[in-house]
Scaffold this motif. Sequence first.
Motif, mmCIF file in Angstrom:
data_model
loop_
_atom_site.group_PDB
_atom_site.id
_atom_site.type_symbol
_atom_site.label_atom_id
_atom_site.label_comp_id
_atom_site.label_asym_id
_atom_site.label_seq_id
_atom_site.Cartn_x
_atom_site.Cartn_y
_atom_site.Cartn_z
ATOM 1 N N VAL A 132 -20.728 24.267 -3.374
ATOM 2 C CA VAL A 132 -21.818 24.240 -2.556
ATOM 3 C C VAL A 132 -21.241 23.464 -1.057
ATOM 4 O O VAL A 132 -20.425 22.777 -1.257
ATOM 5 N N ASP A 133 -22.210 23.517 -0.286
ATOM 6 C CA ASP A 133 -21.827 23.212 1.045
ATOM 7 C C ASP A 133 -22.494 21.753 1.013
ATOM 8 O O ASP A 133 -23.799 21.636 1.382
ATOM 9 N N ILE A 134 -21.630 20.775 1.344
ATOM 10 C CA ILE A 134 -22.132 19.252 1.462
ATOM 11 C C ILE A 134 -21.581 18.775 2.686
ATOM 12 O O ILE A 134 -20.321 18.925 2.737
ATOM 13 N N ASN A 135 -22.212 18.179 3.329
ATOM 14 C CA ASN A 135 -22.041 17.236 4.615
ATOM 15 C C ASN A 135 -20.668 16.348 4.227
ATOM 16 O O ASN A 135 -20.879 15.549 3.324
ATOM 17 N N ALA A 157 -28.790 16.184 -6.594
ATOM 18 C CA ALA A 157 -27.781 17.302 -6.953
ATOM 19 C C ALA A 157 -26.459 16.787 -6.373
ATOM 20 O O ALA A 157 -25.417 17.113 -7.101
ATOM 21 N N THR A 158 -26.409 16.312 -5.178
ATOM 22 C CA THR A 158 -25.238 16.036 -4.456
ATOM 23 C C THR A 158 -24.240 15.034 -5.450
ATOM 24 O O THR A 158 -23.080 15.112 -5.643
ATOM 25 N N LYS A 159 -24.997 13.911 -5.663
ATOM 26 C CA LYS A 159 -24.093 12.868 -6.701
ATOM 27 C C LYS A 159 -23.654 13.646 -7.841
ATOM 28 O O LYS A 159 -22.459 13.261 -8.106
ATOM 29 N N ASP A 160 -24.324 14.274 -8.474
ATOM 30 C CA ASP A 160 -23.893 14.852 -9.754
ATOM 31 C C ASP A 160 -22.615 15.793 -9.567
ATOM 32 O O ASP A 160 -21.912 15.727 -10.160
ATOM 33 N N SER A 163 -19.057 15.792 -11.119
ATOM 34 C CA SER A 163 -18.719 16.630 -11.939
ATOM 35 C C SER A 163 -17.383 17.110 -11.629
ATOM 36 O O SER A 163 -16.339 17.682 -12.300
ATOM 37 N N VAL A 164 -17.078 17.322 -10.102
ATOM 38 C CA VAL A 164 -15.748 17.968 -9.916
ATOM 39 C C VAL A 164 -14.789 16.812 -10.195
ATOM 40 O O VAL A 164 -13.700 17.436 -10.854
ATOM 41 N N LEU A 165 -15.033 15.434 -9.941
ATOM 42 C CA LEU A 165 -14.158 14.572 -10.406
ATOM 43 C C LEU A 165 -13.614 14.491 -11.956
ATOM 44 O O LEU A 165 -12.574 14.487 -12.248
ATOM 45 N N HIS A 166 -14.706 14.750 -12.695
ATOM 46 C CA HIS A 166 -14.636 15.092 -14.069
ATOM 47 C C HIS A 166 -13.700 16.187 -14.424
ATOM 48 O O HIS A 166 -12.739 16.219 -15.281
ATOM 49 N N SER A 167 -13.857 17.250 -13.745
ATOM 50 C CA SER A 167 -13.194 18.610 -14.105
ATOM 51 C C SER A 167 -11.884 18.396 -13.843
ATOM 52 O O SER A 167 -11.080 19.098 -14.587
ATOM 53 N N THR A 168 -11.362 17.723 -12.650
ATOM 54 C CA THR A 168 -10.148 17.773 -12.423
ATOM 55 C C THR A 168 -9.260 16.473 -12.992
ATOM 56 O O THR A 168 -7.960 16.613 -13.333
#
Lengths: 126, 126
Positions: free
Chosen positions: A34-37, A7-10, A14-19
């Motif tokens: 979401v909270d990711i280290n 899920a983290t990789k996705d 997706s953040v990079l895609h959206s911006t």
Amino acid sequence: MRRRNTATKDAVLSVLHSTGKAMSQGAIEKEIGVDINRATIYRVLNRYCEDGVLHRIVADDGRQYFALCVECDKKQKPLHHFHFRCEKCETIECLPEPVHFSISNDYKVEKVNCVLTGICKDCVNS
Amino acid sequence: MRRRNTATKDAVLSVLHSTGKAMSQGAIEKEIGVDINRATIYRVLNRYCEDGVLHRIVADDGRQYFALCVECDKKQKPLHHFHFRCEKCETIECLPEPVHFSISNDYKVEKVNCVLTGICKDCVNS
DNA sequence: AATATTAATGCGACCAAGTTGCATTAATTT
DNA sequence: AAATTAATGCAACTTGGTCGCATTAATATT
């Protein structure tokens, strides 16, 4: 060492895609919801770079930014292109402008990193 | 706030002159012979940049390198020129190659930072 | 030449970016 | 369902660079 889907990789992709821009780890962490280290995000980004999914830009602020290679393809950007870092909105954009240079064959060029810095078109009128 | 002449400032300049390359704080500290505080070297370098004596290059290793502007003048380098960072001898060289780009007038470009990375001509044959 | 002014220095603390070791979790293989 | 091992979280660590503050010393003033 086959890669696994998580899920983290996705979420990172997706953040990079959206911006549609190059982002730093910090910017991704802020946008991702979401909270990711921190270390995990770096590891995901580094893996994507190894796999040719992202490319890494080091800007004149000394920080690393990551951009989708597909984004570049879409806009038909050349392999080596300029990047623009906006000091106001703190984003980096891949420009369609190709980097041209000629250099003696005695040099072995392995990486090209070109960043213009200033105020981007979105911020200049505001 | 008139600048004062100090041995430290002279020493820093003379190291940069003698190598003829762009150097990091660390490289300068190693080459300079005398014992000078890290923070002081950074302050000297930053002041020289403000005064137009040096220019700052941020390489793709994320570190700052400093080069004499006079060196560039001597070799008739254009205002914006490419830099070459050698991963073997860990130096950065100002190349005579000018940076050309065209970008929409909507962008306000303030800084240009272009670094090629690889193995320099001195190291490639050794 | 002696004194006053304040830029420059050294030191230590600090910050931010990025990495690493290690135990734990969970995706894929069997 | 069990085994394998990639991915994650956490904390510690490293490195480059900056900052506050007391001290030193270069210039200006007398």
